[in-house]
Design an enzyme around this catalytic site. Structure first.
Site, PDB file in Angstrom:
ATOM      1  N   GLU A  97       0.814  -1.207   0.000  1.00 30.74           N
ATOM      2  CA  GLU A  97       0.000   0.000   0.000  1.00 30.74           C
ATOM      3  C   GLU A  97       0.846   1.254   0.000  1.00 30.74           C
ATOM      4  OE1 GLU A  97      -3.978  -0.499   2.183  1.00 30.74           O
ATOM      5  OE2 GLU A  97      -2.608  -2.036   2.916  1.00 30.74           O
ATOM      6  N   CYS A 110       3.592   8.353   1.200  1.00 25.40           N
ATOM      7  CA  CYS A 110       3.847   7.425   2.293  1.00 25.40           C
ATOM      8  C   CYS A 110       3.990   6.035   1.673  1.00 25.40           C
ATOM      9  CB  CYS A 110       2.652   7.481   3.257  1.00 25.40           C
ATOM     10  SG  CYS A 110       2.748   6.317   4.598  1.00 25.40           S
ATOM     11  N   CYS A 117       3.682  -6.929   8.107  1.00 29.72           N
ATOM     12  CA  CYS A 117       4.695  -6.468   9.069  1.00 29.72           C
ATOM     13  C   CYS A 117       4.858  -7.535  10.149  1.00 29.72           C
ATOM     14  CB  CYS A 117       4.253  -5.154   9.713  1.00 29.72           C
ATOM     15  SG  CYS A 117       5.484  -4.443  10.834  1.00 29.72           S
ATOM     16  N   CYS A 121       2.450  -4.558  16.851  1.00 31.58           N
ATOM     17  CA  CYS A 121       1.903  -3.415  17.574  1.00 31.58           C
ATOM     18  C   CYS A 121       0.391  -3.587  17.664  1.00 31.58           C
ATOM     19  CB  CYS A 121       2.273  -2.117  16.873  1.00 31.58           C
ATOM     20  SG  CYS A 121       4.058  -1.923  16.703  1.00 31.58           S
ATOM     21  N   CYS A 124      -2.205  -1.357  15.554  1.00 35.26           N
ATOM     22  CA  CYS A 124      -1.957  -1.166  14.116  1.00 35.26           C
ATOM     23  C   CYS A 124      -2.588  -2.290  13.295  1.00 35.26           C
ATOM     24  CB  CYS A 124      -0.456  -1.129  13.865  1.00 35.26           C
ATOM     25  SG  CYS A 124      -0.041  -0.981  12.112  1.00 35.26           S
ATOM     26  N   CYS A 348      -2.476   6.462   9.021  1.00 30.31           N
ATOM     27  CA  CYS A 348      -1.487   5.649   9.740  1.00 30.31           C
ATOM     28  C   CYS A 348      -2.150   4.466  10.413  1.00 30.31           C
ATOM     29  CB  CYS A 348      -0.818   6.460  10.855  1.00 30.31           C
ATOM     30  SG  CYS A 348       0.463   7.530  10.291  1.00 30.31           S
TER      31      CYS A 348
HETATM   32  N1  SAH Z   1       6.945   0.340  11.579  1.00 27.06           N
HETATM   33  C1  SAH Z   1       7.208   1.750  11.541  1.00 27.06           C
HETATM   34  C2  SAH Z   1       6.501   2.504  10.436  1.00 27.06           C
HETATM   35  C3  SAH Z   1       5.044   2.231  10.162  1.00 27.06           C
HETATM   36  S1  SAH Z   1       3.797   2.859  11.235  1.00 27.06           S
HETATM   37  C4  SAH Z   1       6.910   2.366  12.892  1.00 27.06           C
HETATM   38  O1  SAH Z   1       6.387   1.678  13.760  1.00 27.06           O
HETATM   39  O2  SAH Z   1       7.254   3.519  13.099  1.00 27.06           O
HETATM   40  C5  SAH Z   1       3.812   4.600  11.112  1.00 27.06           C
HETATM   41  C6  SAH Z   1       3.216   5.276  12.358  1.00 27.06           C
HETATM   42  O3  SAH Z   1       1.824   4.998  12.473  1.00 27.06           O
HETATM   43  C7  SAH Z   1       3.848   4.785  13.669  1.00 27.06           C
HETATM   44  O4  SAH Z   1       4.182   5.898  14.453  1.00 27.06           O
HETATM   45  C8  SAH Z   1       2.717   4.004  14.326  1.00 27.06           C
HETATM   46  O5  SAH Z   1       2.835   4.036  15.726  1.00 27.06           O
HETATM   47  C9  SAH Z   1       1.497   4.736  13.841  1.00 27.06           C
HETATM   48  N2  SAH Z   1       0.268   3.945  13.884  1.00 27.06           N
HETATM   49  C10 SAH Z   1       0.121   2.618  13.726  1.00 27.06           C
HETATM   50  N3  SAH Z   1      -1.179   2.273  13.807  1.00 27.06           N
HETATM   51  C11 SAH Z   1      -1.869   3.415  14.007  1.00 27.06           C
HETATM   52  C12 SAH Z   1      -3.247   3.726  14.119  1.00 27.06           C
HETATM   53  N4  SAH Z   1      -4.178   2.784  14.015  1.00 27.06           N
HETATM   54  N5  SAH Z   1      -3.589   5.022  14.311  1.00 27.06           N
HETATM   55  C13 SAH Z   1      -2.662   5.981  14.349  1.00 27.06           C
HETATM   56  N6  SAH Z   1      -1.348   5.763  14.209  1.00 27.06           N
HETATM   57  C14 SAH Z   1      -0.948   4.489  14.052  1.00 27.06           C
END
Ligand code: SAH
Length: 368
Positions: A97, A110, A117, A121, A124, A348
């Site tokens: 994506e 982006c 992944c 987390c 996410c 995000c």
């Molecule tokens: N793996 C990397 C990059 C991808 S995520 C990282 O963790 O930084 C990019 C950003 O989106 C990260 O700061 C993550 O914490 C945030 N993120 C992930 N899921 C989210 C969500 N559902 N809402 C808002 N931010 C989110």
């Protein structure tokens, strides 16, 4: 490290000198390599057939020996705020994506560094896919080209500057070789010419790579996803914390900070989860943590972007503002990030091969 795509000769994964060496192996003069590099990266042509300034025989050889594109556009969504999300597919059928975010004076793309992944987390959506595969350098570069061509037309000039953020699917520091290679290709003045200073790489906290990046001279900006001010909560939200806990992470950040140029800063990202990590006490803890490590970084507060299978709600606007005010009262610069493209699941943490329209048949990677 290079995988199947590069072996098949994805030319977007090659820097100009490598492309020159490749055409020389085909018995062609050097200038053809430079010509093809510009056709792919500056003119953003996506097939050899379109390179009508090359002899037909050479085009045929190239088609037999290499490829100019391996990603296909499965679907495209345009949000009410103009954000565009692309669901792409690799040659081996995996979802990728990419999001294009138009802004008044610049655009941001982006991109993803992995399909799925491996980090889990909890907030996410991409995490729910698990790791499907790390992307190649060519696949990273191609995402940028697809987005620019769609926004401005194939080969057309881009009226605004382009910023890149490695904040799509995947952990860029687990795709380090592909990422750095791609950034090399992307920065070339004869190509896309998006320099490292225009790029931000976001990591969940792969400590050895933070230390490594600190030593790279022409490097992108760094953002670190924190999500919690203490180890107990962060272990729960971001299990990578069990491997590299906050103490180690922030020590690496401090080392990175020493390598910053004057005026340059790095960023912490803090996703705001209602009732989970957004209390006054969390804000005070976060300020104490950053101040204890004497970090001058700024904090971006990201309101959580909801998605069906995720058991979280975004913090209220009022809560986010109070949290920000507490940080600032303790000398920590904080900014509230505006979510873009939420209505098409382009924001995000919402990326996960998800289709917006009701899909007539179940899709392999669909979650909702
Ligand atoms: N793996 C990397 C990059 C991808 S995520 C990282 O963790 O930084 C990019 C950003 O989106 C990260 O700061 C993550 O914490 C945030 N993120 C992930 N899921 C989210 C969500 N559902 N809402 C808002 N931010 C989110």
């Amino acid at each position: 490290m290079d995988d199947v795509n590069e072996k098949a000769g994805h030319l977007l994964g090659l820097k100009e000198d490598e492309l020159v060496a490749f055409v020389e192996r085909l018995g062609e003069p050097k200038f053809r390599g430079r010509q093809i590099f510009a056709a792919l990266n500056a003119r953003r042509l996506r097939s050899f057939d379109e390179m009508t300034d090359l002899p037909k025989s050479l085009r045929a050889t190239l088609s037999a020996r290499a490829t100019a594109s391996t990603l296909t556009v499965e679907s495209r969504y345009i949000a009410s705020d103009g954000t565009r999300r692309y669901l792409l597919k690799t040659h081996d059928g995996l979802p990728v994506e990419t999001v294009f975010i138009p802004e008044e004076r610049r655009d941001t793309i982006c991109f993803s560094s992995q399909s799925g992944c491996p980090l889990q987390c909890d907030f996410c959506l991409t995490a729910k896919l698990g790791l499907l595969r790390t992307l190649t350098a060519g696949e990273i570069v191609e995402q940028i080209i697809i987005a620019l061509n769609d926004a401005y037309g194939a080969g057309q000039p881009t009226p605004h500057g382009t910023n890149l953020v490695a904040m799509g699917a995947g952990e860029p520091f687990l795709a380090y070789d592909s990422l750095m290679k791609a950034l090399g290709v992307i920065s070339a003045p004869e190509g896309l010419h998006i320099v490292a200073n225009r790029v931000t790489v976001s990591t969940a906290g792969v400590v050895p790579r933070i230390r490594e990046l600190a030593r790279v001279e022409d490097r992108p900006h760094l953002a670190i996803s924190l999500a919690a001010p203490d180890d107990e909560l962060r272990n729960r939200l971001m299990p990578i914390n069990k491997k590299w806990p906050l103490g180690e992470l922030l020590a690496a950040c401090k080392e990175f900070e020493r390598s910053l140029r004057p005026g340059e800063r790095f960023t912490f990202e803090y996703v705001m989860l209602d009732g989970v990590n957004d209390s006054d006490e969390h804000a005070r803890q976060l300020a104490r943590l950053l101040n204890r490590h004497e970090l001058r970084a700024k904090v971006n507060l990201i309101p959580h972007n909801p998605a069906d299978p995720l058991p979280y709600r975004p913090s209220t606007q009022e809560r986010v503002q109070t949290f920000k005010a507490i940080l600032e009262s303790k000398g920590v610069h904080a900014f509230v990030r505006r979510p873009r493209g939420r209505d098409i699941y382009a924001a995000c943490g919402q990326l996960a091969a998800r289709r917006v329209e009701a899909a007539p048949e179940p899709k392999l990677y669909q979650l909702a």
